[in-house]
Design an enzyme around this catalytic site. Structure first.
Site, mmCIF file in Angstrom:
data_model
loop_
_atom_site.group_PDB
_atom_site.id
_atom_site.type_symbol
_atom_site.label_atom_id
_atom_site.label_comp_id
_atom_site.label_asym_id
_atom_site.label_seq_id
_atom_site.Cartn_x
_atom_site.Cartn_y
_atom_site.Cartn_z
ATOM 1 N N LYS A 44 44.024 59.793 -15.489
ATOM 2 C CA LYS A 44 44.149 61.196 -15.879
ATOM 3 C C LYS A 44 44.726 62.006 -14.723
ATOM 4 O O LYS A 44 44.764 61.550 -13.571
ATOM 5 C CB LYS A 44 42.774 61.751 -16.269
ATOM 6 N N ARG A 146 28.023 68.483 -20.514
ATOM 7 C CA ARG A 146 29.397 68.917 -20.809
ATOM 8 C C ARG A 146 29.725 68.434 -22.226
ATOM 9 O O ARG A 146 29.085 68.809 -23.179
ATOM 10 C CB ARG A 146 30.382 68.361 -19.776
ATOM 11 N N TYR A 281 50.333 84.532 8.981
ATOM 12 C CA TYR A 281 49.829 85.777 8.422
ATOM 13 C C TYR A 281 48.462 86.160 8.987
ATOM 14 O O TYR A 281 47.570 85.326 9.108
ATOM 15 C CB TYR A 281 49.698 85.659 6.903
ATOM 16 N N MET A 329 52.328 79.789 1.685
ATOM 17 C CA MET A 329 52.714 79.156 0.430
ATOM 18 C C MET A 329 53.558 77.901 0.648
ATOM 19 O O MET A 329 53.395 76.908 -0.078
ATOM 20 C CB MET A 329 53.487 80.148 -0.441
#
Length: 389
Positions: A44, A146, A281, A329
């Site tokens: 998966k 779940r 940053y 990013m």
């Protein structure tokens, strides 16, 4: 890898190298852990970020006879891939929502998981419309809370309805299954409680007349450490990729496993800066003195966790470095001290650890998460380079 391929890969901004020989060896090691059970290779989420089709093929070559996905779309893509997967390989998918592609799944001979009456009704109608019996596995909620059918009246109703549909020739109940909540926490009381409930729920279904091909509950940690849970089939996921399900149960090497993915990039820039120079940053890192900075062209858009800002480890020029300041990013910076590698020098974020490089677990610790997330989140901008196909 050929010389041409090696030259091509050398100029990539970044790459995730996938060692398929290691994956095959891991599958064989997992088979040895569960000698009486078949193996479902869970692929998966694009094989936990490693590439579903190449990894599925390698797992089958190593003896896996089932493949597992979460969504039906993942399973249908595998069935349609036509890349050397034998026709008799079973493919199971378990995360369905109302209106899903039931008929396509039935016609593709997928094993579909059913957790409640709505799903059984939809798959039965798809089988009736298509004229093809569905392969259905009933999932029991033994305590994870779940997906899965609750014990008691809900399970009894589902079993009875599945038996009726089976007698009508609309489906075949091929499996009874469940999933552990805490198998990665040795000694957790929920493990024994869930196992007892699973035995009770499967025994009830079989007393009513169901004859499943497989019963299964063992995920990676249970496959590695809980032989009483193996039943007819085990479902290793993260362990197949050479990552430990939990540091508490052992390292990959403890279980004879080897990490499959190595993530590396080429330094985009190397430059000298003075002391007191802010980096990235927010200037959360300021150089303590004159130093060399290296720019690694990977960022959170590539799946590098921003939470590992100022903590993520990287091997450059044979030495561990640490992310300097915030991960952006598309890029982040490492402080190289007095060393001055050339632009293009390799920066290894994680791998097996053979060369002293960090591992996915090291990044998980740096980011306050689990190694599953580290490998799975590596994005599509990073090309996968397969070796030992």
């Amino acid at each position: 890898m050929s010389e041409t391929a090696a030259r091509r890969d050398a100029v990539l901004r970044a790459r995730a190298e996938i060692d398929l020989a290691a994956l095959r060896a891991n599958v064989r090691a997992l088979r040895e852990r569960a000698p009486g059970a078949a193996v479902m290779a869970v692929v998966k989420a694009d094989a936990y970020g490693h590439g579903a089709v190449p990894c599925a093929r390698a797992a089958v070559q190593a003896g896996a006879t089932w493949l597992g996905t979460a969504t039906p779309q993942e399973a249908l893509a595998l069935r349609a891939a036509g890349t050397g997967l034998p026709d008799d390989v079973r493919i199971m998918c378990w995360l369905w929502t109302p209106g899903g592609p039931w008929r396509e799944a039935v016609e593709a001979r997928l094993d579909v998981s059913v957790s409640g009456m709505w799903a059984l009704a939809e798959v039965t109608e798809a089988a009736r419309a298509g004229g093809v019996p569905a392969r259905v596995q009933l999932k029991a909620d033994t305590g994870l809370g779940r997906n899965g059918c609750q014990p008691g009246a809900d399970w009894e109703e589902l079993v009875a309805a599945a038996l009726r549909a089976e007698r009508e020739g609309l489906l075949r109940v091929t499996g009874l299954w469940s999933h552990f909540a805490c198998a990665d926490e040795p000694g957790h009381p929920s493990i024994a409680a869930q196992l007892t409930r699973f035995r009770e729920m499967t025994a009830y279904a079989e007393r009513q007349g169901l004859r499943p091909e497989v019963r299964h509950i063992a995920n990676s940690p249970a496959t590695l450490t809980l032989p009483d849970t193996h039943f007819d089939l085990v479902r290793p996921g993260i362990a197949m990729y050479g990552v430990s399900p939990s540091p508490e149960i052992g390292t990959p090497a403890d279980f004879g496993l080897r990490p499959v993915m190595t993530l590396a990039a080429s330094l985009a820039l190397v430059k000298q800066v003075p002391g007191g120079h802010g980096v990235s940053y927010g200037h959360h890192y300021t150089t303590p003195g004159e130093t060399t900075l290296g720019l690694v062209p990977l960022g959170y858009a590539d799946g590098i966790p921003r939470h590992a800002s100022s903590t993520g480890p990287v091997l450059v020029d044979g030495k561990w470095r640490t992310v300097a300041g915030r991960i952006a990013m598309d890029q982040f910076v490492v402080d190289l001290g007095g060393d001055r590698p050339e632009p293009g020098a390799e920066a290894v974020l994680f791998g097996p650890g053979d060369r002293g490089e960090p591992t996915a677990e090291d990044w998980a610790q740096a980011a306050g998460t689990i190694a599953y997330e580290i490998v799975t989140r590596i994005g599509s901008r990073v090309p996968r380079v397969y070796v030992d196909e």
